[in-house]
Design an enzyme around this catalytic site. Structure first.
Site: not given
Ligand code: NAD
Length: 301
Positions: A189, A31, A139, A12, A91, A118
């Site tokens: 969601n 990150d 979101h 995201m 998440e 999410s």
């Molecule tokens: P992801 O696992 O692909 O990426 C998460 C990133 O966060 C990783 O690169 C990780 O290294 C980084 N991270 C972890 N702890 C950190 C910190 N303390 N400081 C900086 N970076 C840190 O996850 P995602 O799919 O991108 O999801 C991110 C958020 O968005 C989650 O809360 C998820 O529920 C939500 N979300 C996801 C989707 C989807 O389709 N994937 C859609 C809407 C919302």
């Protein structure tokens, strides 16, 4: 133009950083993992290059121009000068909660925090800061540069000013908004995770394979994607974490994660981001192959 901070460069965060950079904003993308930042830079450049194919009629600029507006860094202190911060990390409350303490101490008072979770309630996130009136759910849908509408969630203390500011910022990057009240999983969601999970149970119980489940949704119900394709797009790890939040928040067994989902996550088959989940993918942006990798098939959106 607002200087945008994005924390988390995964599925995201990289999409939202791209979206704002394409619209001329300076973006700081943070990150903890160098590897995530390097992959985000490559992924954004590729997506911008493919824009004429994926988004005919749009002119995002060259890959160099767009990535040139993004500072890729592991240093959270770079967010000190941000005017608006979007949080997009894993998440997991154990990861998000301490981060909000740090962001609250670093960012100027009054800087809004757009929470991209999410399922975690926005009011819970706001309580981890000293600025609950400036915390709001933003979101974004996946992939963020392609999806026209954002579900905006008003937490218990979110101010009218924060809602207005957020709407104006999203409007400026061509995103419509639908504002809803706070509840675990919000509107999208709460329904989508239940659907995805139930589709997984059908595969788990061998009622149908993943391909068949997804084809029924696409070909009979007219959905753009089937539920297991959607789950692969989201990331199966994120789906599992989201279901766990919903299960805990509502204390309702209807949100219990399907054992097959747990097994795939434990096996490291996380969907598109690892190349295999319920389906197999030739590359991160490929459409699913017709051979499902989980016994029977798999996916959702
Ligand atoms: P992801 O696992 O692909 O990426 C998460 C990133 O966060 C990783 O690169 C990780 O290294 C980084 N991270 C972890 N702890 C950190 C910190 N303390 N400081 C900086 N970076 C840190 O996850 P995602 O799919 O991108 O999801 C991110 C958020 O968005 C989650 O809360 C998820 O529920 C939500 N979300 C996801 C989707 C989807 O389709 N994937 C859609 C809407 C919302």
């Amino acid at each position: 133009m607002d200087r945008i901070g994005v924390v988390g460069a995964g599925t995201m965060g990289r999409g939202v950083a791209q979206l704002f950079a394409e619209h001329g904003h300076e973006v700081v993308l943070v990150d903890t993992a160098e590897q995530a930042l390097a992959s985000a830079r490559d992924g954004i450049a590729t997506n911008v290059r493919l824009a004429p194919l994926l988004r005919p009629g749009t002119r995002p600029g060259s890959p160099e121009e767009v990535t040139g507006r993004i500072r890729f860094t592991t240093d959270l202190r770079s967010l000190r000068t941000a005017d608006y911060v979007f949080e997009m990390v894993t998440e997991d409350w154990a990861v998000k909660r301490p981060l909000y303490g740090e962001l609250d101490a670093l960012c100027r008072p009054g800087v809004p925090f757009g929470v991209n979770t999410s399922a975690i309630p926005i009011t819970r996130v706001a309580a981890a800061t000293s600025r609950p009136e400036h915390v709001i759910g933003t979101h974004f849908m996946n992939p963020a540069p392609l999806k026209p509408t954002v579900e905006v969630i008003r937490g218990h203390h979110t101010s009218d000013d924060t809602v207005a500011r957020t709407r104006a910022l999203l409007e400026g990057v061509g995103r419509r908004q639908i504002v809803v009240a706070d509840s675990p999983g919000f509107v999208t969601n709460r329904v989508a995770m239940l659907t995805v999970n139930e589709a997984m149970f059908l595969v788990h119980e061998q009622v149908a394979g993943a391909d068949e489940v997804d084809r029924l949704f696409r070909e009979c119900l007219g959905h753009a994607m089937g539920p297991l394709e959607t789950a692969d797009l989201i990331g199966l790890d994120t789906v599992l974490l989201s279901l766990q939040v919903l299960h805990e928040e509502f204390n309702d067994p209807k949100f219990r994660p399907c054992p097959l989902l747990r097994r795939l996550v434990e096996a490291g088959l996380l969907g598109r981001k690892t190349g295999r989940g319920f389906h197999s993918y030739a590359s991160a942006s490929a459409t699913p192959s017709r051979s499902a990798s989980a016994s029977g098939g798999a996916h959702h959106g």
